[in-house]
Each structure stands twice: as structure tokens, then as C-alpha cells.
Design a protein around this motif. Sequence first.
Motif, mmCIF file in Angstrom:
data_model
loop_
_atom_site.group_PDB
_atom_site.id
_atom_site.type_symbol
_atom_site.label_atom_id
_atom_site.label_comp_id
_atom_site.label_asym_id
_atom_site.label_seq_id
_atom_site.Cartn_x
_atom_site.Cartn_y
_atom_site.Cartn_z
ATOM 1 N N THR A 81 -20.943 40.047 93.778
ATOM 2 C CA THR A 81 -20.249 39.859 95.053
ATOM 3 C C THR A 81 -21.151 39.155 96.055
ATOM 4 O OG1 THR A 81 -18.901 41.834 94.690
ATOM 5 C CG2 THR A 81 -19.122 41.080 96.964
ATOM 6 N N GLY A 82 -22.431 39.553 96.083
ATOM 7 C CA GLY A 82 -23.367 38.903 96.989
ATOM 8 C C GLY A 82 -23.583 37.438 96.652
ATOM 9 N N ILE A 83 -23.722 37.142 95.368
ATOM 10 C CA ILE A 83 -23.935 35.751 94.959
ATOM 11 C C ILE A 83 -22.677 34.917 95.195
ATOM 12 C CG2 ILE A 83 -24.362 34.269 92.949
ATOM 13 C CD1 ILE A 83 -26.353 36.391 91.981
ATOM 14 N N ALA A 84 -21.493 35.518 95.004
ATOM 15 C CA ALA A 84 -20.248 34.807 95.309
ATOM 16 C C ALA A 84 -20.185 34.458 96.796
ATOM 17 C CB ALA A 84 -19.049 35.655 94.912
ATOM 18 N N ALA A 85 -20.629 35.381 97.659
ATOM 19 C CA ALA A 85 -20.667 35.113 99.096
ATOM 20 C C ALA A 85 -21.668 34.008 99.417
ATOM 21 C CB ALA A 85 -21.009 36.389 99.860
ATOM 22 N N LEU A 86 -22.784 33.973 98.685
ATOM 23 C CA LEU A 86 -23.769 32.912 98.857
ATOM 24 C C LEU A 86 -23.145 31.561 98.508
ATOM 25 C CD1 LEU A 86 -26.956 32.713 99.428
ATOM 26 C CD2 LEU A 86 -27.135 32.394 96.949
ATOM 27 N N ILE A 87 -22.423 31.526 97.412
ATOM 28 C CA ILE A 87 -21.757 30.291 96.966
ATOM 29 C C ILE A 87 -20.722 29.835 97.992
ATOM 30 C CG2 ILE A 87 -20.167 29.355 95.229
ATOM 31 C CD1 ILE A 87 -21.660 31.183 93.186
ATOM 32 N N ASN A 88 -19.970 30.798 98.543
ATOM 33 C CA ASN A 88 -18.895 30.479 99.479
ATOM 34 C C ASN A 88 -19.389 30.220 100.891
ATOM 35 O OD1 ASN A 88 -17.043 30.860 97.424
ATOM 36 N ND2 ASN A 88 -16.734 33.026 97.894
ATOM 37 N N GLY A 89 -20.678 30.455 101.121
ATOM 38 C CA GLY A 89 -21.224 30.236 102.451
ATOM 39 C C GLY A 89 -20.891 31.327 103.434
ATOM 40 N N THR A 90 -20.652 32.549 102.950
ATOM 41 C CA THR A 90 -20.259 33.643 103.835
ATOM 42 C C THR A 90 -21.321 34.727 103.957
ATOM 43 O OG1 THR A 90 -19.075 34.731 102.009
ATOM 44 C CG2 THR A 90 -17.793 33.264 103.440
ATOM 45 N N THR A 91 -22.525 34.454 103.527
ATOM 46 C CA THR A 91 -23.628 35.379 103.769
ATOM 47 C C THR A 91 -24.923 34.597 103.948
ATOM 48 O OG1 THR A 91 -24.665 37.453 103.050
ATOM 49 C CG2 THR A 91 -24.345 35.784 101.353
ATOM 50 N N ASP A 92 -25.811 35.146 104.737
ATOM 51 C CA ASP A 92 -27.120 34.528 104.935
ATOM 52 C C ASP A 92 -28.072 34.889 103.807
ATOM 53 O OD1 ASP A 92 -26.962 33.412 107.836
ATOM 54 O OD2 ASP A 92 -26.143 35.434 107.976
ATOM 55 N N ILE A 93 -27.963 36.136 103.325
ATOM 56 C CA ILE A 93 -28.827 36.632 102.257
ATOM 57 C C ILE A 93 -27.974 37.357 101.237
ATOM 58 C CG2 ILE A 93 -30.739 38.176 101.669
ATOM 59 C CD1 ILE A 93 -31.760 37.846 104.539
ATOM 60 N N ALA A 94 -28.131 37.006 99.968
ATOM 61 C CA ALA A 94 -27.490 37.744 98.883
ATOM 62 C C ALA A 94 -28.534 38.642 98.246
ATOM 63 C CB ALA A 94 -26.901 36.792 97.841
ATOM 64 N N MET A 95 -28.226 39.946 98.151
ATOM 65 C CA MET A 95 -29.106 40.869 97.431
ATOM 66 C C MET A 95 -28.657 40.905 95.976
ATOM 67 S SD MET A 95 -29.277 44.112 100.089
ATOM 68 C CE MET A 95 -27.497 44.404 100.020
ATOM 69 N N SER A 96 -29.606 40.818 95.054
ATOM 70 C CA SER A 96 -29.239 40.814 93.645
ATOM 71 C C SER A 96 -30.275 41.557 92.814
ATOM 72 C CB SER A 96 -29.103 39.380 93.124
ATOM 73 O OG SER A 96 -28.696 39.368 91.766
ATOM 74 N N SER A 97 -29.789 42.413 91.932
ATOM 75 C CA SER A 97 -30.691 43.130 91.025
ATOM 76 C C SER A 97 -30.812 42.409 89.689
ATOM 77 C CB SER A 97 -30.186 44.563 90.810
ATOM 78 O OG SER A 97 -28.881 44.562 90.270
ATOM 79 N N ARG A 98 -30.360 41.180 89.638
ATOM 80 C CA ARG A 98 -30.526 40.326 88.453
ATOM 81 C C ARG A 98 -30.835 38.908 88.920
ATOM 82 N NH1 ARG A 98 -26.376 36.761 88.251
ATOM 83 N NH2 ARG A 98 -24.311 37.375 89.002
ATOM 84 N N PRO A 99 -31.460 38.102 88.070
ATOM 85 C CA PRO A 99 -31.681 36.704 88.445
ATOM 86 C C PRO A 99 -30.362 35.950 88.536
ATOM 87 C CG PRO A 99 -33.137 37.367 86.644
ATOM 88 C CD PRO A 99 -32.118 38.448 86.797
ATOM 89 N N ILE A 100 -30.299 34.986 89.424
ATOM 90 C CA ILE A 100 -29.118 34.157 89.549
ATOM 91 C C ILE A 100 -28.955 33.306 88.286
ATOM 92 C CG2 ILE A 100 -30.298 32.201 90.644
ATOM 93 C CD1 ILE A 100 -27.843 31.984 92.522
ATOM 94 N N LYS A 101 -27.726 33.061 87.887
ATOM 95 C CA LYS A 101 -27.455 32.297 86.671
ATOM 96 C C LYS A 101 -27.368 30.803 86.978
ATOM 97 C CE LYS A 101 -24.830 36.187 84.755
ATOM 98 N NZ LYS A 101 -23.496 36.663 84.299
#
Length: 294
Positions: A81-101
Motif C-alpha cells: 500500500t505504501g509503495i502504491a502510494a509512492l507510485i501514485n504520488g500520494t505519499t512523501d515516504i513509503a515504509m516497506s519491510s521488503r525491498p522495492i521490486k
Amino acid sequence: MRPLHRSLLVLALIALVPGCRRPSGSAGADAGTPIAAAGPQRTVTVKGSDTMVLLGQRWAEQFMKTHPEAKLQVTGGGSGTGIAALINGTTDIAMSSRPIKDPETQQVRQRNPTGPVELAVALDGITFYVHETNPVEALTLEQLEGIDLGDITRWKDVGGKDAPIVVYSRENSSGTYVFVKDEVLGGEDFTERAQTLPGTAAVVHAVSLELNGIGYGGSAYARGIKELKVKTDARSEAIAPTARNIQNGTYPLSRRLYFYLPREASGTTKAFIDYVLSPEGQKLVTDVGYFPVK
């Protein structure tokens, strides 16, 4: 009408026209609003990993105590969800417990060609939880795989009592789910009998109530349950998810926790990240139950 009165009336009417109001300073608080449209005083949004949400909230609380002019909003929902928000431009920081794909990276770059920026902000060890009364102390990676795939269904087959194994898992938007699927299950899907729960705290709670349960999550949430030691194979030493073992990589299921940004940080976002990576911010990592990267 006097000229002065007429001028005041015109100004009042202008103030009522949509789009003519001054920025309130809260723009961007809605995570669904593209941050590019927000004003300079907007809230900095931090969104994603449920594993990290407690830590993120503690960081934000302490940062805002010393920066009262700053506004940060931290929410969970899962790494995906955080990375999707990063992609969509709706968050400043995405928290992730896995590396981005790689496909996600390419999608971020469609909006921000120089992104994403990856920052490791803490260390964690994926812990497998069982009920406090469960006699099993350690399992091999192969045994954990067999349990989560549904090939091993009774505790007696792994050194426990003659009782069915109740498997708890996370939703597929969770970075912890992805980590276990990739690192323990070899990319295969969890058994259909696994009960999916919305967060690590929910998994811990379920296992604490179910005598025959087993679940997984971040080490910071391990309260009221037993943490299993993990062996890479039947001949290996059983390794506990302690701070020392996770930080030196001895524990087989150690991992990094990440912040992802759409571009190089500036302003309040940069000040917040500097705090997170400072000695004070990294001490909070330990206080919450994770392990510092510095």
C-alpha cells in the motif's frame, strides 16, 4: 454606496469564490491527494508497512516535539500500500519491510525520473510465534516451509504434541508476507488453511489465544507468545532472533526495514529523515523493539 464600502464588499465576495482561499497549511493530509498539488505548509505523509507503523509513529511524535512547526501523518496498510502510494504520488515516504521490486521502481520513475530513493532505517528479524505452552523450541527452514505450505499439519511431526497445527498469515499486501513467501516458501503460496490477518499485532493476539497456533511477524511485536529459534537445516545450530544475531546476520531471517522516497528529500521531509538516522532516532528503534542500522 461609499467607495470604501464597495471595496470591502468586493473583497468579501472574492474570499467566497472557490480556489481563492489562502492555503490552510493542512493540504496533503489526505493521502489520496497528489502531494504535488499541496502547498508549502502541507503535512508530510508517511505510509505503508504495518510492521513499521508503530516505529514510524514514535519517530514522528518525537520529531514534532522538537519541531513544533512540522506536521507528519503516519499510517499503515502494508508495504504494498505504501509503495502504491509512492507510485501514485500520494505519499512523501513509503515504509516497506521488503525491498522495492523492479516493476515498482519503473512505475515510480514514470512520475519521478530520478527516483525512488531507498534508505535502510532499521533492522528486523522475521520471528515465528507459537503459544507460550508449546513445547517446540526450534524449527528448521524446511519445517517452517512444510507447515506454511500445508505439507506438515500436526505438531507431533516436528517434535511437539499430537495436535493439529493452526497456521496464521498476513495479507498479501504485507511486506512481511512477501518476505516469508520468498525466503521461506520459495515463492509458493501459503496453505489454503492459513488464516489471514490484517496486521502483526493481530497475528500475535491470535497465537496467544490458540494453543496450537503458529504465525510470523516482526520481533518488536513478540509479547505474550514464544519466539521460535530457527535452524537453516537439521544439522545446524538453532539461532534465536536476538539483537546480536539479527545485527550480525547470523539469524537466518534477518532483514532491513526501508523508507522509499519519490526523489531526494528536502525541507521537513529531509529534516525528519536526518532525525530518524541520528543517534536519537536510532535509539528509538531499540526502544520500540527493532535494531538500529547505525
